[in-house]
Every structure is written in structure tokens, then in C-alpha cells.
Scaffold this active site. Structure first.
Site, short mmCIF file in Angstrom:
data_model
loop_
_atom_site.label_atom_id
_atom_site.label_comp_id
_atom_site.label_asym_id
_atom_site.label_seq_id
_atom_site.Cartn_x
_atom_site.Cartn_y
_atom_site.Cartn_z
N ASN A 7 0.87 -1.17 0.00
CA ASN A 7 0.00 0.00 0.00
C ASN A 7 0.92 1.22 0.00
O ASN A 7 1.44 1.62 1.04
CB ASN A 7 -0.90 -0.02 1.24
N ARG A 91 -2.41 -1.98 -3.69
CA ARG A 91 -3.68 -1.30 -3.48
C ARG A 91 -3.70 -0.02 -4.33
O ARG A 91 -2.76 0.77 -4.28
CB ARG A 91 -3.83 -0.94 -2.01
N HIS A 180 -13.31 2.07 -0.12
CA HIS A 180 -13.28 0.98 0.87
C HIS A 180 -13.88 -0.33 0.30
O HIS A 180 -14.30 -1.19 1.06
CB HIS A 180 -14.09 1.33 2.14
N LEU A 209 -16.22 1.71 9.67
CA LEU A 209 -16.10 2.93 10.46
C LEU A 209 -14.68 3.08 10.98
O LEU A 209 -14.31 2.47 11.99
CB LEU A 209 -17.10 2.91 11.62
N ASN A 211 -11.15 6.10 10.50
CA ASN A 211 -10.93 7.53 10.36
C ASN A 211 -11.68 8.02 9.12
O ASN A 211 -12.37 9.03 9.14
CB ASN A 211 -9.42 7.74 10.23
N GLY A 212 -11.53 7.28 8.02
CA GLY A 212 -12.43 7.42 6.87
C GLY A 212 -13.55 6.41 7.10
O GLY A 212 -13.28 5.33 7.62
N ARG A 241 -13.52 14.76 7.78
CA ARG A 241 -14.37 15.08 6.61
C ARG A 241 -15.81 15.32 7.06
O ARG A 241 -16.32 14.64 7.94
CB ARG A 241 -14.37 13.93 5.60
N GLU A 383 -7.98 -6.11 4.37
CA GLU A 383 -7.86 -5.75 2.96
C GLU A 383 -6.64 -6.39 2.30
O GLU A 383 -6.68 -6.77 1.13
CB GLU A 383 -7.80 -4.22 2.83
P1 ADP Z 1 -8.06 4.53 8.99
O1 ADP Z 1 -7.54 3.20 8.48
O2 ADP Z 1 -9.20 5.08 8.20
O3 ADP Z 1 -7.00 5.55 9.27
P2 ADP Z 1 -8.80 2.99 11.34
O4 ADP Z 1 -9.64 1.95 10.73
O5 ADP Z 1 -7.45 2.62 11.83
O6 ADP Z 1 -8.69 4.27 10.41
O7 ADP Z 1 -9.62 3.63 12.56
C1 ADP Z 1 -9.14 4.69 13.30
C2 ADP Z 1 -10.24 5.13 14.26
O8 ADP Z 1 -10.57 4.03 15.12
C3 ADP Z 1 -9.84 6.30 15.13
O9 ADP Z 1 -10.90 7.26 15.16
C4 ADP Z 1 -9.71 5.65 16.50
O10 ADP Z 1 -10.03 6.53 17.54
C5 ADP Z 1 -10.75 4.56 16.42
N1 ADP Z 1 -10.54 3.58 17.48
C6 ADP Z 1 -9.50 2.73 17.66
N2 ADP Z 1 -9.64 2.04 18.81
C7 ADP Z 1 -10.77 2.48 19.40
C8 ADP Z 1 -11.46 2.18 20.62
N3 ADP Z 1 -11.00 1.30 21.48
N4 ADP Z 1 -12.62 2.84 20.87
C9 ADP Z 1 -13.10 3.76 20.01
N5 ADP Z 1 -12.50 4.08 18.85
C10 ADP Z 1 -11.35 3.46 18.55
#
Ligand code: ADP
Length: 397
Positions: A7, A91, A180, A209, A211-212, A241, A383
Site C-alpha cells: 500500500n 492497493r 473501501h 467505520l 478515520n475514513g 471530513r 484488505e
Molecule cells: P483509517 O484506516 O481510516 O486511518 P482505522 O480503521 O485505523 O482508520 O480507525 C481509526 C479510528 O478508530 C480512530 O478514530 C480511532 O479513535 C478509532 N478507534 C481505535 N480504537 C478504538 C477504541 N478502542 N474505541 C473507540 N474508537 C477506537
């Protein structure tokens, strides 16, 4: 067969080496801060051995060389020669309507990735760079690309079109593409396995659910609708966002705040969402903690939950029902209370969460009550495994 999954981002390369005999991860790692001060590589091997290399990494080629050296190193490595890597799966974020599945890289494929960079200016060029560097360093290996957008190519026309003048679609390819896709496809298929039914006989709502974040209506194994649009900005409230807003807000704010298109784009993509509303953080853990004594953090949390709920309701209508729902990604897999809040008061739709079963993080498990008409699951997304499986299949053929 050993497959390397890559990636490649604008300043980072994430990688996993997977042994396809048993789908085990031999090593995974990350090269970060490419081209900037403090560049480094970290790797974790399946035996638990971890190491870090801090050195100057001016570009992706040097970064990939370091990855190959780390995998083949006599002491720290997990393979004896780069020739053991039979194929590389990459990816790619945006394939537009040119790709509805993973493909072996050709010059034509590379041209298309470059063409669709107009819709993913931060991602596609970096993804393509990863492909080209791997071609150079591993000429013996088959290169395969998997697109985040491919799974959503099954959406019907009335779902993917925007009600703008039709010529904008013809001239600029403006339509919904979604993102996604690899994750939504993976968790939907896993849910079907858990239930013991063919995915083609099920209606599933997948909630990715992180960050994105995006929600997808998966009807008979295919994406029927998804919350992200032309770009990942549309849909849910995300870390930074805004998701869905009245489009009239865009010219209004640009006018009032004297913003350029780029500045407005930045405001909606980087300064909004959980961060913009709460004013404290884009990270859901901070929001949950902050919500205890900060009204704006509480509001941001409530808005996040409400938007997911609204999409779930609309996708039940879109598919004329739902058999299963699944939560995945950082927030979906870990935020216990948030899953409970999303599922609260959905019993009219036959969605009932079991609070006790739900008291778990990051595990593939069913969390609905015995009398819930709709089965609810947590499925950790993977993924990399999807990319590796697609790559293996293309190499075999
Ligand atoms: P991305 O790949 O889109 O950057 P992730 O799938 O890694 O994102 O998710 C990141 C999100 O998951 C962040 O908002 C983080 O706060 C949330 N997160 C991780 N662990 C926990 C938890 N124990 N409780 C609530 N939210 C969590």
C-alpha cells in the site's frame, strides 16, 4: 506461493508478506516519512521479532529497496531471496469505471491509473509509483492491482448518477464511485460464511467505520449503494471530513470566508468532521472521552452516530430489507458503546443488539440477540488478504 502486498502512499509504504499456502503473514511493516526528515522502516515478523531502521529515505525506490532488504536479510529477514516473492499485489484507490476487478499490471493499466488520478490526486500517483518501483526491483514477479472502487462498479445507474446536467458526466466522468470496496466485499463475504449461506442470497449492510468511514448496501453479494461518492468526502461524518452537506453551503462559505476552491476543499476534507465540530480531535477515542464533559465533543459523537443510523435506514429501504449488518475498521471493531448507540431504537427494523455479546473488541463475532431478525456482526477487516487472494488467483490463471 509468497505474495507481497503493498500500500504505497505519498510518503509511506505499508507492506505484508503473505504465505498463501496457509494465508499466514510472514512479516509486515511500514516505511514512513519518505522524502522528509526522520524517515524510518519498522517490521514485525511472524515469530514476534521486531526491528526498526532509521535512515535517510529520499524516495519510494530507496524505500522499496529497504523493504526488500529487510525481508531477505540474513539475520532479521523471513525469506532467503527476493526470487521467493512470486507476485506483488498493490492497493490502488481509484480505478473509476475502467476496472470492476483486480487485474495484472500492463502499460495500458498503468495509463488508466494515471488517468484516474484526477479523482484521487493524493493517492493514485503514489500507488502507481509503488507499482513502478516494484517492477524495477522485482522484474520476475507478477504485479497485480486491486482497486478500492472496483467492488462498487455493480451499482445501478440511478444509484451512481448525480442529478447534475448529464453532460458533466460525459465530459468529466462525474458520478459516484465509492471507496473501501475491498473491505466491504471482505466483511460481507465473511458474514455470509458465519451465517452459513451463499452471499448471493443475502442483503447485508456493511459499516466500515474508521478515520475514513462508509456504509454499503450489499445485495446478493454485490455493492448496490455506498455512502462515499465521486470522492471519499460524501456520506458519513468522518475524522476530518464533513460527509453530506447541502451543496449550496460550498459557494456560500467560499464567498463569506473568501476561500479558493483548494481552501474550501481543505476545509471540508481536513478541518471538518469530528475534529471540526468538537474542536478537540479527529480521533474517536478522544471524542468518546471528551464527550463526558465537553458539549461539542458530545455533539460530534451524536452526529456521527445519527448519520450512520440514517444510512442504515435508507439502505434497508433501498434493498427492501436486510438480513445482516456488520461493523468493521478501527471504530466499528472497537467502539463498544458506539455500536450500541447506532443499533439503539432500530427494533422496528428487526435490528436488536445484545449488550453482553457486544462487550468485545476486534473479534469476529455475532452480537445480535437471539430474537433479532437481523443478524449483527463484528468482523475485523483484512484488505491485505483480499489483495493477496486476488493476486494469487490472477497468477494461477
Ligand atoms: P483509517 O484506516 O481510516 O486511518 P482505522 O480503521 O485505523 O482508520 O480507525 C481509526 C479510528 O478508530 C480512530 O478514530 C480511532 O479513535 C478509532 N478507534 C481505535 N480504537 C478504538 C477504541 N478502542 N474505541 C473507540 N474508537 C477506537
Amino acid at each position: 506461493m509468497k505474495i507481497l502486498v503493498i500500500n504505497s502512499g505519498s510518503s509511506s509504504i505499508k507492506y505484508q508478506l503473505i504465505n498463501m499456502e496457509d494465508e499466514s503473514v510472514l512479516a509486515k511493516g511500514l516505511v514512513e516519512r519518505i522524502g522528509i526528515e526522520g524517515s524510518r522502516l519498522e517490521q514485525e515478523n511472524s515469530d514476534g521479532n521486531e526491528f526498526e531502521i532509521v535512515q535517510d529515505i529520499p524516495d519510494h525506490e530507496v524505500g522499496m529497496e529497504l523493504v526488500v532488504n529487510s525481508l531477505t536479510d540474513g539475520d532479521k529477514g523471513v525469506i532467503s531471496s527476493v526470487d521467493e516473492i512470486e507476485a506483488v499485489g498493490h492497493r490502488v484507490v481509484q480505478g473509476g469505471d475502467s476496472f470492476d476487478k483486480s487485474v495484472v499490471v500492463t502499460d495500458e493499466v498503468k495509463k488508466e491509473i494515471d488517468r484516474w488520478a484526477s479523482l484521487a490526486p493524493l493517492h493514485n500517483p503514489a500507488n502507481l509509483m509503488g507499482v513502478e518501483v516494484c517492477e524495477k526491483l522485482m522484474p520476475h514477479a507478477t504485479q497485480v492491482v486491486t482497486f478500492d472502487s472496483a467492488f462498487h462498479q455493480s451499482m445501478p445507474e440511478e444509484v451512481y448518477m448525480y442529478a447534475l446536467p448529464y453532460e458533466l458526466y460525459e465530459k468529466h466522468s462525474i458520478r459516484r464511485y465509492g471507496a473501501h470496496g475491498t473491505s466491504h466485499k471482505f466483511v460481507a463475504n465473511q458474514v455470509a460464511k458465519e451465517i452459513g449461506k451463499d452471499v448471493e442470497d443475502l442483503k447485508i449492510i456493511t459499516c466500515h467505520l474508521g478515520n475514513g468511514a462508509s456504509v454499503t448496501a450489499v445485495k446478493n453479494g454485490k455493492s448496490y449503494d455506498t455512502s462515499m461518492g465521486l470522492t471519499p468526502l460524501e456520506g458519513l461524518v468522518m475524522g476530518t471530513r464533513c460527509g453530506d452537506i447541502d451543496p449550496a453551503i460550498v459557494p456560500f462559505v467560499m464567498d463569506k470566508e473568501d476561500l479558493s476552491p483548494q481552501e474550501m476543499d481543505h476545509l471540508m476534507n481536513k478541518e471538518s468532521g469530528l475534529l471540526g465540530v468538537s474542536g478537540i480531535s479527529s480521533d474517536m477515542r478522544d471524542i468518546i472521552e471528551g464527550a463526558e464533559n465537553n458539549d461539542k465533543a458530545k455533539l460530534a459523537y451524536n452526529m456521527f452516530v445519527y448519520r450512520v443510523k440514517k444510512y442504515i435506514g435508507s439502505y434497508v429501504a433501498a434493498m427492501n430489507g436486510v438480513d445482516a449488518m456488520v461493523f468493521t475498521a478501527g471504530i466499528g471493531e472497537n467502539a463498544i458503546g458506539l455500536r450500541e448507540d447506532i443499533c439503539a431504537d432500530l427494533d422496528y427494523l428487526g435490528i436488536k443488539l445484545d449488550a453482553e455479546k457486544n462487550n468485545v473488541r476486534g473479534k469476529a463475532i455475532e452480537i445480535s440477540t437471539d430474537d433479532s431478525k437481523v443478524k449483527i456482526f463484528i468482523i475485523p477487516t483484512n484488505e491485505e488478504l483480499v489483495i493477496a487472494r486476488d493476486t494469487k488467483e490472477l497468477v494461477a490463471n
